[in-house]
Design an enzyme around this catalytic site. Structure first.
Site, PDB file in Angstrom:
ATOM      1  CG  ASN A   9       0.271 -17.673  -2.789  1.00  0.00           C
ATOM      2  OD1 ASN A   9       0.630 -18.321  -3.116  1.00  0.00           O
ATOM      3  ND2 ASN A   9      -0.049 -17.373  -0.934  1.00  0.00           N
ATOM      4  CE  LYS A  11       0.329 -19.938   1.202  1.00  0.00           C
ATOM      5  NZ  LYS A  11      -0.291 -20.158   2.897  1.00  0.00           N
ATOM      6  CG  HIS A  97       0.959 -14.360   2.287  1.00  0.00           C
ATOM      7  ND1 HIS A  97       1.719 -15.032   3.382  1.00  0.00           N
ATOM      8  CD2 HIS A  97       0.196 -14.834   1.578  1.00  0.00           C
ATOM      9  CE1 HIS A  97       0.525 -16.165   2.734  1.00  0.00           C
ATOM     10  NE2 HIS A  97      -0.333 -15.968   2.558  1.00  0.00           N
ATOM     11  CD  GLU A  99       2.330 -18.564   3.694  1.00  0.00           C
ATOM     12  OE1 GLU A  99       3.125 -18.513   2.990  1.00  0.00           O
ATOM     13  OE2 GLU A  99       1.741 -19.026   4.496  1.00  0.00           O
ATOM     14  CD  GLU A 169      -4.475 -14.668   2.250  1.00  0.00           C
ATOM     15  OE1 GLU A 169      -4.909 -16.053   1.533  1.00  0.00           O
ATOM     16  OE2 GLU A 169      -2.980 -14.584   2.541  1.00  0.00           O
ATOM     17  N   GLY A 175      -2.796 -22.794   6.032  1.00  0.00           N
ATOM     18  CA  GLY A 175      -2.976 -23.520   6.546  1.00  0.00           C
ATOM     19  C   GLY A 175      -3.169 -24.061   7.982  1.00  0.00           C
ATOM     20  CB  SER A 215      -8.417 -23.552   6.527  1.00  0.00           C
ATOM     21  OG  SER A 215      -7.168 -22.958   6.566  1.00  0.00           O
TER      22      SER A 215
HETATM   23  P1  PGA Z   1      -4.341 -22.086   3.058  1.00  0.00           P
HETATM   24  O1  PGA Z   1      -3.171 -20.382   2.091  1.00  0.00           O
HETATM   25  O2  PGA Z   1      -5.743 -21.814   1.897  1.00  0.00           O
HETATM   26  O3  PGA Z   1      -3.469 -23.038   2.121  1.00  0.00           O
HETATM   27  O4  PGA Z   1      -4.791 -21.475   4.206  1.00  0.00           O
HETATM   28  C1  PGA Z   1      -3.737 -19.187   2.006  1.00  0.00           C
HETATM   29  C2  PGA Z   1      -2.947 -18.374   1.577  1.00  0.00           C
HETATM   30  O5  PGA Z   1      -2.178 -18.001   2.785  1.00  0.00           O
HETATM   31  O6  PGA Z   1      -2.906 -17.271   0.955  1.00  0.00           O
END
Ligand code: PGA
Length: 257
Positions: A9, A11, A97, A99, A169, A175, A215
């Site tokens: 992803n 983003k 997601h 976010e 997640e 992140g 992560s």
């Molecule tokens: P990340 O993001 O690997 O940077 O933690 C995962 C995600 O939000 O899908």
């Protein structure tokens, strides 16, 4: 058996030329190291979807969108419909997601409407769920995941579930560099699989891919992928760095079964 998946992803990262280079590098890698056990997916920013599909000559590389409108068409400034995503060549769409939920106010009802729309148009939804740190610390994380599944999958028939991918997640691991331990992830994945088995059927539970996200890096992918109920990963930060994404693909192909 559930499809095993390594998905990136991106983003809101990587401009056109960088995205193009990453798609090409991933393609070259897959041509030289064909994968048999996993599907590889990338989710670029929306304006790069067509270009990514165009550059992804390898049929092992599928393209996902990162978001989608719940409506078919009309006065929805800034939105893209399911059929527009399909037009661009996307096969899958990430929905719900954290976010989108926390920064853009998407609630369970909207996400459920999007999941239904995606399925009705022929896109595979990747439904993201996950608890906050506070929820985990106050030991309501399983109840929260159950509520997100109840709401996100509301109204779907068992035979539609075969086309849904679930990404667990935990928000506290996205992140942050802090990953759920393989045991924490496995516990939640097995909880989700049990939920699917009880609500739908043992076959549905067996067939639905449950990805872990938060992560994921080359250094922890091996232990995570070794867990029986982890069918792959949805990767943010490490998916926009060529070497780390390709390393995770390699580990996935080696370990995921
Ligand atoms: P990340 O993001 O690997 O940077 O933690 C995962 C995600 O939000 O899908």
């Amino acid at each position: 058996m559930a499809r095993k998946i390594v998905a990136g992803n991106w983003k809101m990262n990587l401009h056109l030329k960088e995205g193009q280079a990453l798609v090409q590098a991933t393609n070259e890698y897959l041509n030289q190291n064909p994968v048999e056990h996993i599907d590889v997916i990338i989710a670029p920013p929306a304006y790069q979807l067509c270009q990514s599909v165009f550059n992804s000559g390898n049929k092992k590389l599928s393209i996902a969108a990162q978001n989608m409108a719940a409506q078919d068409n009309g006065a929805f400034t800034g939105e893209l419909s399911a059929s527009m995503l399909i037009d661009s060549g996307a096969e899958l769409v990430i929905l719900g997601h954290s976010e989108r939920r926390t920064l853009f106010g998407e609630d369970d009802a909207l996400i459920n409407a999007k999941v239904k729309k995606a399925l009705s148009k022929g896109l595979y939804p990747i439904l993201c769920i996950g608890e906050s740190l506070e929820q985990r610390q106050s030991n309501v994380h399983q109840a929260h995941i159950k509520a997100q599944l109840d709401a996100g999958l509301e109204g779907l028939a068992a035979d539609e579930l075969y086309r849904v991918i679930i990404a667990y997640e935990p928000i506290w691991a996205i992140g942050t560099g802090e990953t759920a331990s393989p045991e924490q992830a496995q516990n939640m994945h097995s909880f989700i699989r049990k939920y699917l088995s009880e609500k739908y059927s043992a076959t549905v539970a067996d067939e639905v891919s449950i990805l872990y996200g938060g992560s994921v890096k080359p250094a922890n992918a091996r232990d995570l992928f070794g867990q029986p109920d982890i069918d792959g990963a949805l990767i943010g930060g490490a998916s926009i760095v060529k070497d780390s994404f390709l390393d995770i693909i390699q580990v996935g192909e080696e370990i995921l079964r």
